[in-house]
Structures are given as C-alpha cells and as structure tokens.
Design a protein around this motif. Structure first.
Motif, PDB file in Angstrom:
ATOM      1  N   ALA A   2      38.081  26.760  26.358  1.00  0.00           N
ATOM      2  CA  ALA A   2      37.440  25.557  26.878  1.00  0.00           C
ATOM      3  C   ALA A   2      38.191  24.301  26.446  1.00  0.00           C
ATOM      4  O   ALA A   2      38.378  23.365  27.238  1.00  0.00           O
ATOM      5  N   LYS A   3      38.623  24.248  25.171  1.00  0.00           N
ATOM      6  CA  LYS A   3      39.393  23.113  24.688  1.00  0.00           C
ATOM      7  C   LYS A   3      40.739  23.004  25.402  1.00  0.00           C
ATOM      8  O   LYS A   3      41.193  21.911  25.759  1.00  0.00           O
ATOM      9  N   ASN A   4      41.404  24.149  25.596  1.00  0.00           N
ATOM     10  CA  ASN A   4      42.740  24.145  26.200  1.00  0.00           C
ATOM     11  C   ASN A   4      42.711  23.637  27.637  1.00  0.00           C
ATOM     12  O   ASN A   4      43.549  22.819  28.044  1.00  0.00           O
ATOM     13  N   PHE A   5      41.716  24.111  28.428  1.00  0.00           N
ATOM     14  CA  PHE A   5      41.678  23.773  29.851  1.00  0.00           C
ATOM     15  C   PHE A   5      40.775  22.568  30.140  1.00  0.00           C
ATOM     16  O   PHE A   5      40.664  22.134  31.290  1.00  0.00           O
ATOM     17  N   GLN A   6      40.085  22.053  29.083  1.00  0.00           N
ATOM     18  CA  GLN A   6      39.241  20.856  29.229  1.00  0.00           C
ATOM     19  C   GLN A   6      38.144  21.059  30.277  1.00  0.00           C
ATOM     20  O   GLN A   6      37.925  20.210  31.160  1.00  0.00           O
ATOM     21  N   VAL A   7      37.497  22.235  30.209  1.00  0.00           N
ATOM     22  CA  VAL A   7      36.381  22.528  31.103  1.00  0.00           C
ATOM     23  C   VAL A   7      35.243  23.103  30.270  1.00  0.00           C
ATOM     24  O   VAL A   7      35.412  23.446  29.087  1.00  0.00           O
ATOM     25  N   ASN A   8      34.086  23.262  30.905  1.00  0.00           N
ATOM     26  CA  ASN A   8      32.937  23.846  30.224  1.00  0.00           C
ATOM     27  C   ASN A   8      33.192  25.319  29.921  1.00  0.00           C
ATOM     28  O   ASN A   8      33.825  26.026  30.712  1.00  0.00           O
ATOM     29  N   ILE A   9      32.688  25.793  28.800  1.00  0.00           N
ATOM     30  CA  ILE A   9      32.922  27.179  28.385  1.00  0.00           C
ATOM     31  C   ILE A   9      32.421  28.191  29.408  1.00  0.00           C
ATOM     32  O   ILE A   9      32.926  29.314  29.505  1.00  0.00           O
ATOM     33  N   SER A  10      31.432  27.793  30.218  1.00  0.00           N
ATOM     34  CA  SER A  10      30.890  28.710  31.226  1.00  0.00           C
ATOM     35  C   SER A  10      31.916  29.082  32.295  1.00  0.00           C
ATOM     36  O   SER A  10      31.743  30.072  33.008  1.00  0.00           O
ATOM     37  N   ALA A  11      32.985  28.279  32.418  1.00  0.00           N
ATOM     38  CA  ALA A  11      34.021  28.572  33.422  1.00  0.00           C
ATOM     39  C   ALA A  11      34.713  29.895  33.160  1.00  0.00           C
ATOM     40  O   ALA A  11      35.347  30.463  34.062  1.00  0.00           O
ATOM     41  N   PHE A  12      34.581  30.423  31.943  1.00  0.00           N
ATOM     42  CA  PHE A  12      35.307  31.642  31.584  1.00  0.00           C
ATOM     43  C   PHE A  12      34.420  32.878  31.543  1.00  0.00           C
ATOM     44  O   PHE A  12      34.808  33.923  31.014  1.00  0.00           O
ATOM     45  N   ALA A  13      33.249  32.758  32.142  1.00  0.00           N
ATOM     46  CA  ALA A  13      32.286  33.857  32.090  1.00  0.00           C
ATOM     47  C   ALA A  13      32.737  35.097  32.848  1.00  0.00           C
ATOM     48  O   ALA A  13      32.244  36.211  32.591  1.00  0.00           O
ATOM     49  N   HIS A  14      33.656  34.920  33.782  1.00  0.00           N
ATOM     50  CA  HIS A  14      34.066  36.072  34.605  1.00  0.00           C
ATOM     51  C   HIS A  14      35.485  36.557  34.315  1.00  0.00           C
ATOM     52  O   HIS A  14      36.083  37.265  35.128  1.00  0.00           O
ATOM     53  N   ILE A  15      36.005  36.163  33.181  1.00  0.00           N
ATOM     54  CA  ILE A  15      37.311  36.721  32.792  1.00  0.00           C
ATOM     55  C   ILE A  15      37.126  38.205  32.457  1.00  0.00           C
ATOM     56  O   ILE A  15      36.224  38.560  31.691  1.00  0.00           O
ATOM     57  N   PRO A  16      37.923  39.094  33.015  1.00  0.00           N
ATOM     58  CA  PRO A  16      37.769  40.525  32.729  1.00  0.00           C
ATOM     59  C   PRO A  16      37.903  40.812  31.233  1.00  0.00           C
ATOM     60  O   PRO A  16      38.722  40.206  30.537  1.00  0.00           O
ATOM     61  N   ALA A  17      37.099  41.746  30.755  1.00  0.00           N
ATOM     62  CA  ALA A  17      37.132  42.108  29.338  1.00  0.00           C
ATOM     63  C   ALA A  17      38.278  43.065  29.031  1.00  0.00           C
ATOM     64  O   ALA A  17      38.558  43.354  27.864  1.00  0.00           O
ATOM     65  N   GLU A  18      38.932  43.563  30.057  1.00  0.00           N
ATOM     66  CA  GLU A  18      40.104  44.428  29.894  1.00  0.00           C
ATOM     67  C   GLU A  18      41.161  43.983  30.899  1.00  0.00           C
ATOM     68  O   GLU A  18      40.859  43.314  31.892  1.00  0.00           O
ATOM     69  N   GLU A  19      42.395  44.377  30.657  1.00  0.00           N
ATOM     70  CA  GLU A  19      43.481  44.015  31.562  1.00  0.00           C
ATOM     71  C   GLU A  19      43.250  44.608  32.951  1.00  0.00           C
ATOM     72  O   GLU A  19      42.694  45.695  33.107  1.00  0.00           O
ATOM     73  N   LEU A  20      43.689  43.877  33.973  1.00  0.00           N
ATOM     74  CA  LEU A  20      43.564  44.368  35.350  1.00  0.00           C
ATOM     75  C   LEU A  20      44.760  45.236  35.738  1.00  0.00           C
ATOM     76  O   LEU A  20      44.634  46.213  36.464  1.00  0.00           O
ATOM     77  N   TYR A  21      45.948  44.840  35.321  1.00  0.00           N
ATOM     78  CA  TYR A  21      47.211  45.538  35.562  1.00  0.00           C
ATOM     79  C   TYR A  21      47.534  45.577  37.059  1.00  0.00           C
ATOM     80  O   TYR A  21      48.336  44.791  37.557  1.00  0.00           O
ATOM     81  N   ILE A  22      46.923  46.499  37.800  1.00  0.00           N
ATOM     82  CA  ILE A  22      47.022  46.533  39.264  1.00  0.00           C
ATOM     83  C   ILE A  22      45.595  46.510  39.804  1.00  0.00           C
ATOM     84  O   ILE A  22      44.735  47.256  39.340  1.00  0.00           O
TER      85      ILE A  22
END
Length: 470
Positions: free
Chosen positions: A270-290
């Motif tokens: 959130a600090k790095n991208f200067q947005v609300n922490i909720s913006a990262f709620a859908h980041i995958p918990a594991e790598e996607l790879y393909i």
C-alpha cells in the motif's frame, strides 16, 4: 707382431665387403647403396663389442636404413562402410553386433529406444574412448502442466555436458499467459508454431510490445521484466523453445510477479503504490506461472512511455531472412550483427537434404547447443586423443558439442533435416575442415594425408557449410 687395432680394422672391412649388394645385372642400370652415407665414429664400447663378437665368431644381423614415406610409420584407415545398421522402420529385435564384434542380447531391452539409437547399441568402428552423452530428448523431460499450457526443461541436471546453455520447451493455448517475470540469465526464443505477443520494459523505462510468429525470435537481456501471451493467429495458440545462457538455469527459479507480491506485507504494498490496502485483496496467494486469459490487445494498443520505446527491438523476424542456398541444403545465421540486442546468443537455422551433411567443422571458442525441428540426423563428435562417439537424433531432440570438438551432421532419413545451432556468443563462428586444408600449403597436406593432386584441387577455399551427396 700384428696389433689388436689392425685386426679390428681388418674385420670391419671384411664385414662391409660381405654385406655389400651384388652388382646389377645390367651395366647401364645405376646401383643404389642401402648403407647410410654417414657413418658415426666407433665408440670404445662399440670396439669392445666388435672384439667380443669376433672372439666368439658369431655372425650379427645386417641393418639397413631406408627413406620412408611419412605415412608408412602407421597403418592406413579402414575404408569399409560404417553406416547405421538399422533405422526405426527396420523390423525385429536389434542386436549389439557389428561385423565380428559384439554378441546377442540375453537380457531385456527397450527396443523402441534401440531403434532410434543404432549407433549407441552397435557403434561404428570409428568410435573410440569416452565422450559425454550429447543427446537429450525433450520427451524424457518432466513436464509441468498448468491450466492453459505446459513447460518442460533441459539443463545440467539431465544433460551434464551442457554447461553453457539450458532450454525450455513451452506451450500456451490461445490467450494463455506466461506471467510477468524476469531471470538472472538472458532469454532467447524460437517460435515453433503459432504467434506469441511479448512485452518488456528496460531499465530506462522504455517499453516494447511485439507479436512474434513462427520461425521468428525474441531476446531479453538478464533482469529485463517481460511476459509472453499466445494469440489466436493459430487457433491452437503457440509453442516455442527458450534458450538460456547458463547450463544450470532452472525454470523453477524464475522471478515471478505474483510470487514476489505474495511475499511482501500488504501494508508495504500500500505504501509503495500509494493506494488503499484493499486494492491488493485479489493478489493470488501462489504463483500463477501459466494461466488462461482474454486474448491480447493489438501491439499498437501498448501504453505510451514518456521515455519512448527501446532503441534495439527485443524481437527479430528470422523467418524473413533469405536463406543461403548450398549444394546440400540451406543456412540462415542471426547474431548481434543483425539482431543487435542479442549480445549473448548467436544462432543458425540449417537444413540438410537426404544424403547431404553439415560439413566437418568445429567452433573455436563456444559450445554448440542444437535443437532438431524435423528429420533424422547422425553426428560423430571428435574430442581429441582418439576419443570419438556417434549419436542419432530425431525431431524434438537436443544435441550438444563442447567448444573446439570436431563434428558433422549427416541426414540419415528420407526427408529434410532441419535444426538450430545455438551459441553463447554475440557472433556466429565456425572453422571448416575442408577450407582449412585448401588454404594450407598443398605439400604439407599431402605429407599428412597422402592426397593426390586431384583431391587437393577439389578442396574448397570457401566454406561449403552443407555438402550435397556425391
């Protein structure tokens, strides 16, 4: 009293007279002495041995010195054929027998592998000593299956001789993405089928987007972030071969976007991208790879960078390069002289027609990594000190020749042989055996190999590269 020295001299002259050749039958024919024209002084040791011989009255054998041809000091090579003893279409259980050598198998055998590798089970008699294994089929590599595609790799874990380069064979369904990532090594690619859109951004913030088609290339220097996505130009998507300039490379050690962000505290994101922490709620918990995705937008829709686009494109249309036509096939070379960004990988795409060969040659400073796209071939690697071994290759196989080792590639099938020669170098280089001999003083070549004037005259002073059947 007759002195001892006088007796020795008399005995020597008598022995020389007895060993002299008989006169020629015709007085007109010149006589040739077989005795050396230079006689070394007799040492005290020799005097005593002569005296001992005279005292015992035992005759000694007569030695002669003759001028010999340079090649007379060793046997000549065997000219008997050493062709493969069978091919994949030859029926039956094949045996490790070559002429009078070998014996029948008594235990179990994998005949499917034997059919593809006749020169391993029953090698030509020219093979000798030890050469590391120089063949690896991608079909033996473990495959990583994902939703939307797969990837399988070759590196020193499965092919220890391949120290300079490693490779990955990857398949993406239409729309599927190889996620945003980067590597410690450079990445070079050859598209086998379909089209792939590649994206990248360099260290100066200049971006690049391009769709790369069959027979074309891309190259990303180490650390450059990029992505790969199959288009629907071919309804099946795309397949390509990746080459990395380190033999220890592993696709599993790639730096992946989702894998990184999964391991950064959310408040830091959130600090790095200067947005609300909720913006990262859908980041995958594991790598996607393909993973599957919507089809890519046109290249023209790429974001406009205020820093501009990269000065040297990361892709190259090798398919549009006109091949050099040769007596036995064709060759196309792409290195940093034409594909300027490709500073660590040089390549040649070679075709060899049935019965023709990629001529005897070597590469002076760099290992050769080969990939066979179609056809069947045979290669003998000469590793010096009488070490030589022959390998058979089919489509989908990888070959490897360490720097300076002599080799050739012969088409042993009935269709065109097509393969890639890849080098960890900014420039393609090879040395032709025939050209080397043609540009060496003829007398010296004759003294080494016993060639006739006709053979000397036929040596090509320019590289033939691929030689047609005789």
């Amino acid at each position: 009293m007759i002195s001892f020295a006088s007796c020795v001299c008399a005995l020597l002259f008598a022995r020389l007279a007895l060993s002299a050749p008989a006169p020629a039958a015709s007085s007109s024919a010149p006589t040739v002495s077989t005795v050396s024209s230079v006689i070394a002084p007799i040492s005290p040791t020799a005097e005593s041995s002569v005296a001992a011989s005279s005292a015992s009255n035992k005759p000694r054998p007569t030695s002669t010195a003759t001028a010999t041809e340079p090649t007379a000091t060793v046997p000549f090579i065997d000219l008997d054929p050493n062709e493969p003893l069978w091919n994949e279409d030859t029926p039956g259980i094949h045996q490790p027998i070559h002429g009078s050598l070998g014996a029948k198998l008594l235990g179990p055998t994998n005949n499917a592998i034997v059919k593809q590798n006749p020169d391993l089970l029953a090698p030509p008699t020219t093979d000798h000593g030890s050469v590391p294994n120089a063949k690896w089929p991608f079909s033996l590599s473990h495959n990583r299956l994902q939703t939307g595609g797969w990837a399988r790799e070759e590196n020193i874990a499965v092919m220890p001789v391949a120290q300079a380069m490693a490779s990955v064979n990857m398949r993406l369904e239409a729309g599927a993405v190889r996620e945003l990532h980067w590597h410690k090594t450079a990445e070079w690619a050859y598209v086998l089928k379909g089209s792939t859109q590649v994206t990248a951004v360099d260290a100066d913030g200049r971006n690049f987007v391009s769709t790369v088609g069959p027979g074309d290339l891309w190259y990303f220097p180490p650390g450059i972030p990029h992505s790969l996505q199959a288009t629907n130009d071919d309804p099946d998507g795309s397949e390509f071969v990746l080459v990395f300039d380190s033999g220890s490379f592993s696709e599993d050690s790639t730096f992946l976007l989702t894998d990184w962000l999964d391991h950064v505290p959310a408040e830091v994101l959130a600090k790095n991208f200067q947005v609300n922490i909720s913006a990262f709620a859908h980041i995958p918990a594991e790598e996607l790879y393909i993973f599957p995705a919507a089809l890519p937008e046109p290249d023209s829709a790429a974001p406009k960078s205020p820093q501009g686009t990269v000065p040297d494109p990361f892709s190259f249309s090798m398919s549009k390069v006109k091949p050099t036509q040769l007596t036995g096939g064709t060759v196309k070379v792409v290195d940093s002289t034409t594909f300027k960004i490709s500073k660590t990988i040089a390549a040649a795409e070679v075709t060899v027609e049935p019965g023709a060969i990629r001529e005897l040659h070597w590469h002076p400073t760099q290992d050769e990594w080969s990939f066979f796209i179609e056809g069947e071939g045979r290669m003998t690697i000469f590793a010096s000190q009488s070490n030589a071994r022959t390998f058979n290759y089919q489509a989908g196989d990888i070959g490897y020749v360490p720097a300076t080792m002599g080799h050739y590639l012969e088409n042993t099938g009935n269709t065109t042989l097509r393969f890639l020669e890849i080098f960890k170098s900014e420039k393609f280089q090879d040395i032709s055996l025939a050209q080397w001999l043609a540009l060496t003083p003829p007398k010296l070549v004759k003294e080494h190999l016993g060639f006739s004037d006709d053979v000397i005259a036929r040596l090509s002073k320019t590289k033939l590269t691929v030689v047609g059947p005789k």
